[in-house]
Each structure stands twice: as C-alpha cells, then as structure tokens.
Write a protein that holds these residues in place. Structure first.
Motif, PDB file in Angstrom:
ATOM      1  N   ARG A 114       0.840  -1.207   0.000  1.00  0.00           N
ATOM      2  CA  ARG A 114       0.000   0.000   0.000  1.00  0.00           C
ATOM      3  C   ARG A 114       0.871   1.252   0.000  1.00  0.00           C
ATOM      4  NH1 ARG A 114      -5.211   0.853   3.995  1.00  0.00           N
ATOM      5  NH2 ARG A 114      -5.801   2.933   3.318  1.00  0.00           N
ATOM      6  N   ARG A 115       1.997   1.174   0.691  1.00  0.00           N
ATOM      7  CA  ARG A 115       2.922   2.309   0.730  1.00  0.00           C
ATOM      8  C   ARG A 115       3.903   2.290  -0.441  1.00  0.00           C
ATOM      9  NH1 ARG A 115       6.265   1.926   5.571  1.00  0.00           N
ATOM     10  NH2 ARG A 115       5.650  -0.251   5.766  1.00  0.00           N
ATOM     11  N   ASN A 116       3.792   1.252  -1.287  1.00  0.00           N
ATOM     12  CA  ASN A 116       4.638   1.090  -2.469  1.00  0.00           C
ATOM     13  C   ASN A 116       6.121   1.009  -2.108  1.00  0.00           C
ATOM     14  OD1 ASN A 116       5.155   0.753  -5.221  1.00  0.00           O
ATOM     15  ND2 ASN A 116       5.504   2.939  -5.523  1.00  0.00           N
ATOM     16  N   ILE A 117       6.428   0.239  -1.075  1.00  0.00           N
ATOM     17  CA  ILE A 117       7.820  -0.046  -0.761  1.00  0.00           C
ATOM     18  C   ILE A 117       7.977  -1.556  -0.605  1.00  0.00           C
ATOM     19  CG2 ILE A 117       8.147   2.165   0.408  1.00  0.00           C
ATOM     20  CD1 ILE A 117       8.221   0.635   3.039  1.00  0.00           C
ATOM     21  N   THR A 118       9.175  -2.023  -0.846  1.00  0.00           N
ATOM     22  CA  THR A 118       9.461  -3.450  -0.708  1.00  0.00           C
ATOM     23  C   THR A 118      10.069  -3.731   0.661  1.00  0.00           C
ATOM     24  OG1 THR A 118      11.644  -3.133  -1.728  1.00  0.00           O
ATOM     25  CG2 THR A 118       9.813  -3.740  -3.189  1.00  0.00           C
TER      26      THR A 118
ATOM     27  N   PRO B 269       5.757 -12.494  -6.973  1.00  0.00           N
ATOM     28  CA  PRO B 269       5.637 -11.276  -6.160  1.00  0.00           C
ATOM     29  C   PRO B 269       4.459 -10.406  -6.522  1.00  0.00           C
ATOM     30  CG  PRO B 269       7.297 -10.963  -7.848  1.00  0.00           C
ATOM     31  CD  PRO B 269       6.826 -12.400  -7.970  1.00  0.00           C
ATOM     32  N   ASN B 270       3.937  -9.690  -5.518  1.00  0.00           N
ATOM     33  CA  ASN B 270       2.962  -8.611  -5.704  1.00  0.00           C
ATOM     34  C   ASN B 270       1.784  -8.975  -6.603  1.00  0.00           C
ATOM     35  OD1 ASN B 270       4.631  -7.055  -4.122  1.00  0.00           O
ATOM     36  ND2 ASN B 270       5.618  -6.057  -5.849  1.00  0.00           N
ATOM     37  N   GLY B 271       1.270 -10.175  -6.427  1.00  0.00           N
ATOM     38  CA  GLY B 271       0.085 -10.548  -7.181  1.00  0.00           C
ATOM     39  C   GLY B 271       0.329 -10.913  -8.628  1.00  0.00           C
ATOM     40  N   LEU B 272       1.574 -11.102  -9.023  1.00  0.00           N
ATOM     41  CA  LEU B 272       1.892 -11.522 -10.383  1.00  0.00           C
ATOM     42  C   LEU B 272       1.350 -12.928 -10.618  1.00  0.00           C
ATOM     43  CD1 LEU B 272       3.601  -9.960 -12.518  1.00  0.00           C
ATOM     44  CD2 LEU B 272       5.477 -11.504 -11.959  1.00  0.00           C
TER      45      LEU B 272
ATOM     46  N   SER C 175       6.835  -8.070 -15.508  1.00  0.00           N
ATOM     47  CA  SER C 175       7.732  -8.499 -14.439  1.00  0.00           C
ATOM     48  C   SER C 175       7.626  -7.541 -13.261  1.00  0.00           C
ATOM     49  CB  SER C 175       9.181  -8.574 -14.926  1.00  0.00           C
ATOM     50  OG  SER C 175       9.639  -7.292 -15.308  1.00  0.00           O
ATOM     51  N   GLU C 176       7.999  -8.025 -12.093  1.00  0.00           N
ATOM     52  CA  GLU C 176       8.004  -7.209 -10.874  1.00  0.00           C
ATOM     53  C   GLU C 176       9.306  -7.467 -10.133  1.00  0.00           C
ATOM     54  OE1 GLU C 176       5.756  -5.118  -9.651  1.00  0.00           O
ATOM     55  OE2 GLU C 176       4.036  -5.455 -10.966  1.00  0.00           O
ATOM     56  N   VAL C 177       9.877  -6.413  -9.573  1.00  0.00           N
ATOM     57  CA  VAL C 177      11.081  -6.566  -8.767  1.00  0.00           C
ATOM     58  C   VAL C 177      10.659  -6.705  -7.312  1.00  0.00           C
ATOM     59  CG1 VAL C 177      13.253  -5.531  -8.050  1.00  0.00           C
ATOM     60  CG2 VAL C 177      12.450  -5.227 -10.400  1.00  0.00           C
ATOM     61  N   ARG C 178      10.929  -7.863  -6.720  1.00  0.00           N
ATOM     62  CA  ARG C 178      10.523  -8.093  -5.335  1.00  0.00           C
ATOM     63  C   ARG C 178      11.431  -7.342  -4.360  1.00  0.00           C
ATOM     64  NH1 ARG C 178       7.980 -12.738  -3.520  1.00  0.00           N
ATOM     65  NH2 ARG C 178       8.897 -14.005  -5.172  1.00  0.00           N
ATOM     66  N   ASN C 179      12.739  -7.339  -4.640  1.00  0.00           N
ATOM     67  CA  ASN C 179      13.720  -6.726  -3.736  1.00  0.00           C
ATOM     68  C   ASN C 179      14.439  -5.592  -4.471  1.00  0.00           C
ATOM     69  OD1 ASN C 179      13.324  -8.784  -1.616  1.00  0.00           O
ATOM     70  ND2 ASN C 179      14.290 -10.146  -3.103  1.00  0.00           N
ATOM     71  N   ARG C 180      13.902  -4.383  -4.377  1.00  0.00           N
ATOM     72  CA  ARG C 180      14.438  -3.274  -5.165  1.00  0.00           C
ATOM     73  C   ARG C 180      15.845  -2.879  -4.730  1.00  0.00           C
ATOM     74  NH1 ARG C 180       9.044   0.324  -4.483  1.00  0.00           N
ATOM     75  NH2 ARG C 180       7.602  -0.983  -5.691  1.00  0.00           N
ATOM     76  N   VAL C 181      16.113  -2.912  -3.428  1.00  0.00           N
ATOM     77  CA  VAL C 181      17.442  -2.513  -2.947  1.00  0.00           C
ATOM     78  C   VAL C 181      18.488  -3.522  -3.399  1.00  0.00           C
ATOM     79  CG1 VAL C 181      18.856  -2.101  -0.906  1.00  0.00           C
ATOM     80  CG2 VAL C 181      16.508  -1.259  -0.965  1.00  0.00           C
ATOM     81  N   VAL C 182      18.217  -4.787  -3.174  1.00  0.00           N
ATOM     82  CA  VAL C 182      19.172  -5.835  -3.571  1.00  0.00           C
ATOM     83  C   VAL C 182      19.399  -5.780  -5.076  1.00  0.00           C
ATOM     84  CG1 VAL C 182      19.595  -8.318  -3.658  1.00  0.00           C
ATOM     85  CG2 VAL C 182      18.510  -7.318  -1.642  1.00  0.00           C
ATOM     86  N   ALA C 183      18.330  -5.659  -5.852  1.00  0.00           N
ATOM     87  CA  ALA C 183      18.467  -5.615  -7.310  1.00  0.00           C
ATOM     88  C   ALA C 183      19.262  -4.387  -7.746  1.00  0.00           C
ATOM     89  CB  ALA C 183      17.080  -5.611  -7.958  1.00  0.00           C
ATOM     90  N   ARG C 184      19.022  -3.256  -7.068  1.00  0.00           N
ATOM     91  CA  ARG C 184      19.710  -2.011  -7.427  1.00  0.00           C
ATOM     92  C   ARG C 184      21.219  -2.136  -7.195  1.00  0.00           C
ATOM     93  NH1 ARG C 184      16.958   1.084  -4.258  1.00  0.00           N
ATOM     94  NH2 ARG C 184      15.216   1.412  -5.683  1.00  0.00           N
ATOM     95  N   VAL C 185      21.600  -2.761  -6.085  1.00  0.00           N
ATOM     96  CA  VAL C 185      23.022  -2.946  -5.773  1.00  0.00           C
ATOM     97  C   VAL C 185      23.666  -3.909  -6.772  1.00  0.00           C
ATOM     98  CG1 VAL C 185      24.653  -3.857  -4.075  1.00  0.00           C
ATOM     99  CG2 VAL C 185      22.751  -2.405  -3.323  1.00  0.00           C
ATOM    100  N   PHE C 186      22.986  -4.997  -7.078  1.00  0.00           N
ATOM    101  CA  PHE C 186      23.537  -5.970  -8.025  1.00  0.00           C
ATOM    102  C   PHE C 186      23.671  -5.365  -9.422  1.00  0.00           C
ATOM    103  CE2 PHE C 186      23.254  -8.971  -4.728  1.00  0.00           C
ATOM    104  CZ  PHE C 186      23.841 -10.165  -5.137  1.00  0.00           C
ATOM    105  N   LYS C 187      22.737  -4.506  -9.790  1.00  0.00           N
ATOM    106  CA  LYS C 187      22.843  -3.818 -11.089  1.00  0.00           C
ATOM    107  C   LYS C 187      23.987  -2.811 -11.087  1.00  0.00           C
ATOM    108  CE  LYS C 187      20.044  -1.387 -14.520  1.00  0.00           C
ATOM    109  NZ  LYS C 187      20.342  -2.369 -15.574  1.00  0.00           N
ATOM    110  N   GLU C 188      24.149  -2.116  -9.964  1.00  0.00           N
ATOM    111  CA  GLU C 188      25.250  -1.145  -9.816  1.00  0.00           C
ATOM    112  C   GLU C 188      26.595  -1.830 -10.011  1.00  0.00           C
ATOM    113  OE1 GLU C 188      27.169   2.544  -8.677  1.00  0.00           O
ATOM    114  OE2 GLU C 188      25.066   2.142  -9.178  1.00  0.00           O
ATOM    115  N   LEU C 189      26.695  -3.093  -9.581  1.00  0.00           N
ATOM    116  CA  LEU C 189      27.959  -3.834  -9.651  1.00  0.00           C
ATOM    117  C   LEU C 189      28.024  -4.764 -10.860  1.00  0.00           C
ATOM    118  CD1 LEU C 189      28.308  -4.626  -5.850  1.00  0.00           C
ATOM    119  CD2 LEU C 189      29.492  -2.846  -7.156  1.00  0.00           C
ATOM    120  N   ASN C 190      27.121  -4.544 -11.828  1.00  0.00           N
ATOM    121  CA  ASN C 190      27.132  -5.269 -13.097  1.00  0.00           C
ATOM    122  C   ASN C 190      26.844  -6.767 -12.976  1.00  0.00           C
ATOM    123  OD1 ASN C 190      27.874  -2.867 -14.468  1.00  0.00           O
ATOM    124  ND2 ASN C 190      30.014  -3.224 -13.975  1.00  0.00           N
TER     125      ASN C 190
END
Length: 338
Positions: A139-143, A307-310, A320-335
């Motif tokens: 509801r708050r749109n955060i993971t 995730p999220n009703g998919l 597609s839906e990203v379940r863990n935005r922080v983890v995904a963001r870090v992994f993308k940052e590090l290629n």
C-alpha cells in the motif's frame, strides 16, 4: 482468453467456482482474497468439475444482494464488476475484481488482524501477521528490503565486505551512495540500516544457502553438504565453487590446446544463482535457498511465490516485478544484472 476457456482450465489463483450463490461471508472472503492478491473472478453457476450448470432466480436481485453483501462486509470498500454470461443457453454470474490499491482488505466483523484473507493457489487463506505487514508495504509502495530495520544500529555493522566488492569494480561506497541505493535511510536526522543492507551483509537469520551433492538421481544418499551464510557476494562465490567441484568436465582439443568446459554452461549457473539470490522472498523467515546436485541435474530452489500478485499469465505477456528493489539495485550497480 474467452471465459469458457478459462473455466476449462479450472480453479486457480485468479479463478473460483461456486455451483450456487454461497453464504454472505464466503462471498466476501473470496472477493477480499482476490483484492489482496492478484484480482480474480468468482463465477457462480459452475460446479467443482468445471461443468456449467447455470443459476436460477432474478439476476438483478442477485446482483443487488452481492453488492450489498460486499458493501456491508468488506473494508475498505470493494467495488467489483458484476455481470452475466450466456454459455450454451445457461446463465452464469461473474464477480470480477482487480487487485486493490488500499490493501489490506478485510472483513469488518473480524477486524484487520483476523479478517484479512489472501489467495494461495486455488484457495482462500487467512493472512498471517507477516502477510498483513507485507500488504501494508504494498500500500505504501515499498518493498521489504526498502524498509528500515530498527533492531540494528548502523554503527555496529561491518560494511567491509560490501566496500570490498565495490572496490573490486573500482567504485567507492560512500555514505551518499549508501543513501542513494537505499541501503541506509535518514529519519528525523538519524541514519538507520534498511533490511536490504542487512540482507546483503548476510545478517538476517534466513539469508543463507544450503548446498548438497546427492548420489544418483534421488535425495536418499548425499555425498557432500555445505551451508553458507556470509554476505551475498561471498555466498555466490562459495556456491559457484561448490557446484563446479561436483560437475563433470569435458575436454576438447582446439588447435594445440585442450579446452575444458563444464557439462552445464557457466553462464547458466551464474544467471540462475543470481536470480535465486536477488529475487527470493526474504520475508519468508523459515526457509533458505537450496542447491541440490544430482547425477543428471542441478536444482536451485529460491523461497517465495510470484511477487505482488503476479500470475503465470502475466509472465507470458512479458510483465515483471522486482521483489527486492534494494538488492536488485546494488547488483545492477555492480554489473551482476543487465
């Protein structure tokens, strides 16, 4: 897909059948469960064997009765689409709802803690406390990994494993970068770690991976077993080594050199492991990632449903839906992610 074809596939996460109009609470539970999960259709006039039997009575009175039941029973208010469908001369009634934006929805008479329902497979289940917390995050749109964890003080955490990985890619892990990646958050002038930081550092109790090598093609006898619970990047390296140690190599002569390759492509191993770590459900505290190696295959199991009703249908349409935005963001940052 035509409604007739949906009925032939049977009940599912987004479809439920009733031969006749059920009692008030049963209707409300189903519509609440759909609204909290992925939306769906409650079809009245279809039996458990997928046979269309139709309904009897004044359709307009039935529609009004259903609208009144949902208005009086559900909170927040749910406004479904109620319509009829004529299939080979038989009338069925469809109550269709989409996933709501005001989750969690619940039975007014039972309150949020006891009256919240979710859809699990083809059944309605009472939501656990953890399920309700997750719905409130939606509801708050955060993971989950974006949420602050107040149980740990930032100053007590060892960030060296994460800094080491950033340095490996010639990047600096500054406080500004930690905030940008939502590894830490500032609240009332104080800095707090998020669940994402604790996940990546391997601090949360369920952030672990169990690896096993079994004899033959069953789980009856194991030849080797290891458990890893360090930071995620160290875990990935350890798991990859474990897998390669138990894979066969194929030698091929090219020119004057012999080239050894694993029986399973390394790129496939890497992709599957990263997906398991990045997209698993870290709110599921009782489970961990499991890697099982048999003579004929490798199984990598990552806890959590879609995730999220998919739904499965959504996946085939490319959603597609990203379940863990922080983890995904870090992994993308590090290629690690494309």
């Amino acid at each position: 897909m035509k409604l007739e074809d949906e009925i032939k596939l049977g009940e599912s996460k987004v479809l439920e059948f009733k031969q006749k109009l059920p009692n008030n609470q049963s209707i409300a539970k189903s519509i609440i469960a759909f609204s909290n999960t992925a939306g769906g259709k409650l079809i009245i006039g279809v039996d458990d064997n997928r046979n269309i039997v139709g309904i009897e009575g004044d359709i307009f009175d039935i529609q009004d009765k259903i609208s009144s039941i949902l208005y009086e029973s559900c909170y927040p208010n749910i406004i479904p689409e109620i319509y009829t469908k004529n299939i080979e001369g038989l009338i069925i009634l469809v109550i269709e709802v989409h996933k709501g934006n005001l989750v969690p929805y619940y039975l007014k008479s039972q309150g949020k803690n006891n009256g919240t329902y979710i859809r699990l497979g083809a059944t309605n289940r009472k939501a656990s406390f953890e399920n309700i917390i997750e719905l409130e995050r939606q509801r708050r749109n955060i993971t989950f990994d974006e949420d602050i964890n107040y149980d740990y003080e930032l100053d007590t955490l060892n960030l060296e494993p994460l800094k080491k990985v950033f340095n490996k890619f010639k990047k600096e892990l500054t406080e500004e970068k930690l905030i940008t990646l939502k590894l830490i958050k500032v609240e009332n002038g104080n800095k707090y770690p998020t669940n994402g930081l604790l996940i990546i550092l391997g601090i949360l109790e369920n952030v672990s991976t169990k690896c096993s090598r079994f004899k033959g093609n069953t789980m009856e006898i194991f030849l080797d077993k290891k458990e890893y619970s360090e930071d995620l990047f160290t875990q990935l390296e350890s798991i990859e080594i474990f897998i390669k140690n138990h894979l066969n190599l194929r030698g091929e002569i090219k020119g004057l050199q012999r080239i050894d390759t694993y029986e399973i492509p390394e790129v496939a191993i890497r992709e599957t492991l990263i997906n398991a770590v990045v997209h698993r459900d870290y709110t599921n505290l009782g489970r961990d990632i499991k890697v099982a190696i048999y003579d004929n295959k490798i199984e990598i199991v990552s806890p959590g449903g879609l995730p999220n009703g998919l739904t499965n249908e959504d996946i085939f349409t490319g959603r597609s839906e990203v379940r863990n935005r922080v983890v995904a963001r870090v992994f993308k940052e590090l290629n690690y992610l494309v």
